[in-house]
Enzyme design. Structure first.
Site, mmCIF file in Angstrom:
data_model
loop_
_atom_site.group_PDB
_atom_site.id
_atom_site.type_symbol
_atom_site.label_atom_id
_atom_site.label_comp_id
_atom_site.label_asym_id
_atom_site.label_seq_id
_atom_site.Cartn_x
_atom_site.Cartn_y
_atom_site.Cartn_z
ATOM 1 N N HIS A 193 18.405 56.219 136.150
ATOM 2 C CA HIS A 193 18.716 55.748 137.499
ATOM 3 C C HIS A 193 18.283 54.288 137.613
ATOM 4 O O HIS A 193 17.294 53.895 136.996
ATOM 5 C CB HIS A 193 17.967 56.623 138.523
ATOM 6 C CG HIS A 193 18.301 56.275 139.927
ATOM 7 N ND1 HIS A 193 17.751 55.190 140.570
ATOM 8 C CD2 HIS A 193 19.144 56.855 140.802
ATOM 9 C CE1 HIS A 193 18.256 55.130 141.797
ATOM 10 N NE2 HIS A 193 19.099 56.124 141.962
ATOM 11 N N ASP A 319 24.353 60.276 146.382
ATOM 12 C CA ASP A 319 23.253 59.320 146.512
ATOM 13 C C ASP A 319 22.600 59.412 147.888
ATOM 14 O O ASP A 319 22.220 58.402 148.478
ATOM 15 C CB ASP A 319 23.689 57.878 146.205
ATOM 16 C CG ASP A 319 22.532 56.993 145.768
ATOM 17 O OD1 ASP A 319 21.474 57.538 145.419
ATOM 18 O OD2 ASP A 319 22.690 55.767 145.789
HETATM 19 C C1 1DF Z 1 19.373 52.127 147.149
HETATM 20 C C2 1DF Z 1 20.462 52.643 146.449
HETATM 21 C C3 1DF Z 1 18.101 52.606 146.877
HETATM 22 C C4 1DF Z 1 20.269 53.598 145.483
HETATM 23 C C5 1DF Z 1 17.917 53.596 145.932
HETATM 24 O O1 1DF Z 1 16.708 54.064 145.583
HETATM 25 C C6 1DF Z 1 19.022 54.152 145.279
HETATM 26 C C7 1DF Z 1 19.579 51.106 148.158
HETATM 27 C C8 1DF Z 1 15.542 53.347 145.985
HETATM 28 O O2 1DF Z 1 20.670 51.061 148.768
HETATM 29 O O3 1DF Z 1 18.664 50.302 148.412
HETATM 30 O O4 1DF Z 1 18.827 55.221 144.504
HETATM 31 N N1 1DF Z 1 21.382 53.955 144.680
HETATM 32 O O5 1DF Z 1 21.270 54.724 143.718
HETATM 33 O O6 1DF Z 1 22.497 53.384 144.908
HETATM 34 MN MN MN Z 2 20.433 56.502 143.640
#
Ligand code: 1DF
Ligand code: MN
Length: 356
Positions: A193, A319
């Site tokens: 991730h 997500d």
């Molecule tokens: C965000 C996006 C944050 C995802 C995440 O974990 C995350 C974000 C802190 O939008 O700031 O898992 N993502 O996987 O797109």
């Molecule tokens: Mn994510």
């Protein structure tokens, strides 16, 4: 439901011909967020954590407050949100960057272990809705290997999530090999991730506001997977499956150029590290890489990845709570795929690769 209907009711239970299994769903623990806050405030957080968690853990904005609330819930609120968007099952992992930035390895182990215990208990309370992935502290690979085994054998978890680099270090270093050994022994997939890029990389991303999910996450995580492929991780572990979100962090689109330049690099012996591999990079994507559509509910990208990787290697993810959008579920329901491929995408690929 017609192919182009995009305002249908979203229900769980599979009446549309498939269950929806969401494969990149996040939760947090209070103590994890408290350490992030402490690090942001005492100046030990790197620039990426200061940007990301300085925002989510402190901003009074509606987005930040809602996300924190939803991250901390592994009960009725989350189930209600899943019901409202037709999500039958969520594959849950400790939100990024997990405990990976913690300089005190014992604190990292303690918080990862208690997050794993909590998640196992919540999965047992909702066995038909929640599935867990093990959180690890890669700064101690041997401990992480044991936790992967505990997750697989005692806690019922179905995979392992690592949030890209650990304090600027990448998993292709031999230091991390015990983690791959444990993945191989347990037969579990590794979900890489994103996290924010390390300080050595983040500069020109951060000053433009591009460090996070908008772009920095993707380029850093895509690079991480390329580091693993080019070091020969899949020659060493031919059964290993690595998952990445966000439609493969753009790599499926790059495969032609990656292979052309990789082979040119090997022929000219330009880099000592770049050694011949058993397969092409594109072929590893067809045998050892799985992608999910987290954050990329976009039919052209999904169809392209299905075309170049195979329909059995592209899976659904929401997500949650970062992209909790009912209209995206409807748009994906309406994709112009055969009923069988749509069922693979939403349900059976996840069942196969997570061994549900
Ligand atoms: C965000 C996006 C944050 C995802 C995440 O974990 C995350 C974000 C802190 O939008 O700031 O898992 N993502 O996987 O797109
Ligand atoms: Mn994510």
């Amino acid at each position: 439901m017609t192919q182009h209907d995009t305002d249908h009711a979203l229900k769980t239970g599979g009446e549309q011909g498939y269950l929806r299994i969401a494969t990149e769903e996040a939760f947090a623990t209070r103590e994890q967020i408290d350490v992030y806050l402490r690090m942001v405030r005492d100046g030990t957080a790197d620039r990426g954590m200061t940007s990301l968690w300085g925002f989510y853990a402190q901003s009074p904005s509606e987005r930040a407050m809602q996300i924190i609330e939803r991250l901390l819930d592994l009960g009725e609120r989350r189930i209600a949100d899943m019901d409202a968007t037709g999500i039958d099952k969520a594959i849950l992992a400790l939100t990024s960057p997990g405990v990976q930035p913690f300089s005190d390895t014992h604190e990292a182990q303690r918080i990862a272990r208690s997050a794993n215990d909590l998640l196992a208990e919540r999965c047992a309370a909702h066995p038909d809705r929640f599935i867990g992935m093990t959180a690890v502290a890669p700064q101690d690979p041997q401990w992480s290997a044991e936790e992967i085994r505990r997750g697989a054998h005692d806690l019922g978890f179905k995979g392992v999530q690592i949030n890209s680099h650990t304090q600027g270090r990448y998993l292709d270093e031999p230091f991390f090999d015990p983690i791959f050994r444990a993945l191989s022994d347990t037969g579990q997939p590794l979900y890489i991730h994103p996290g924010t890029p390390p300080d050595a990389m983040i500069g020109p991303l951060l000053d433009a506001g591009l460090d996070g999910a908008i772009y920095g996450f993707g380029v850093e995580t895509g690079m991480h997977l390329l580091r693993l492929i080019t070091i020969g991780i899949f020659d060493r572990y031919p059964d290993l499956q690595i998952m990445v979100g966000h439609m493969g962090e753009a790599l499926p689109y790059w495969l032609y150029r990656l292979d052309y330049m990789h082979q040119a690099g090997i022929r000219s012996a330009r880099y000592e590290r770049m050694k011949p591999l058993k397969k092409t990079i594109a072929d590893y994507f067809r045998s050892n890489v799985l992608v999910t559509c987290s954050g990329m509910a976009w039919e052209p990208a999904i169809r392209f990845a299905q075309q170049v990787m195979g329909e059995d290697r592209v899976m659904y993810a929401m997500d949650y709570p970062y992209q909790y959008e009912a209209h995206e579920v409807r748009a994906l329901d309406a994709m112009e795929l055969t009923p069988e491929v749509k069922r693979q995408f939403f349900q059976t690929n996840a069942e196969r690769w997570f061994k549900l």
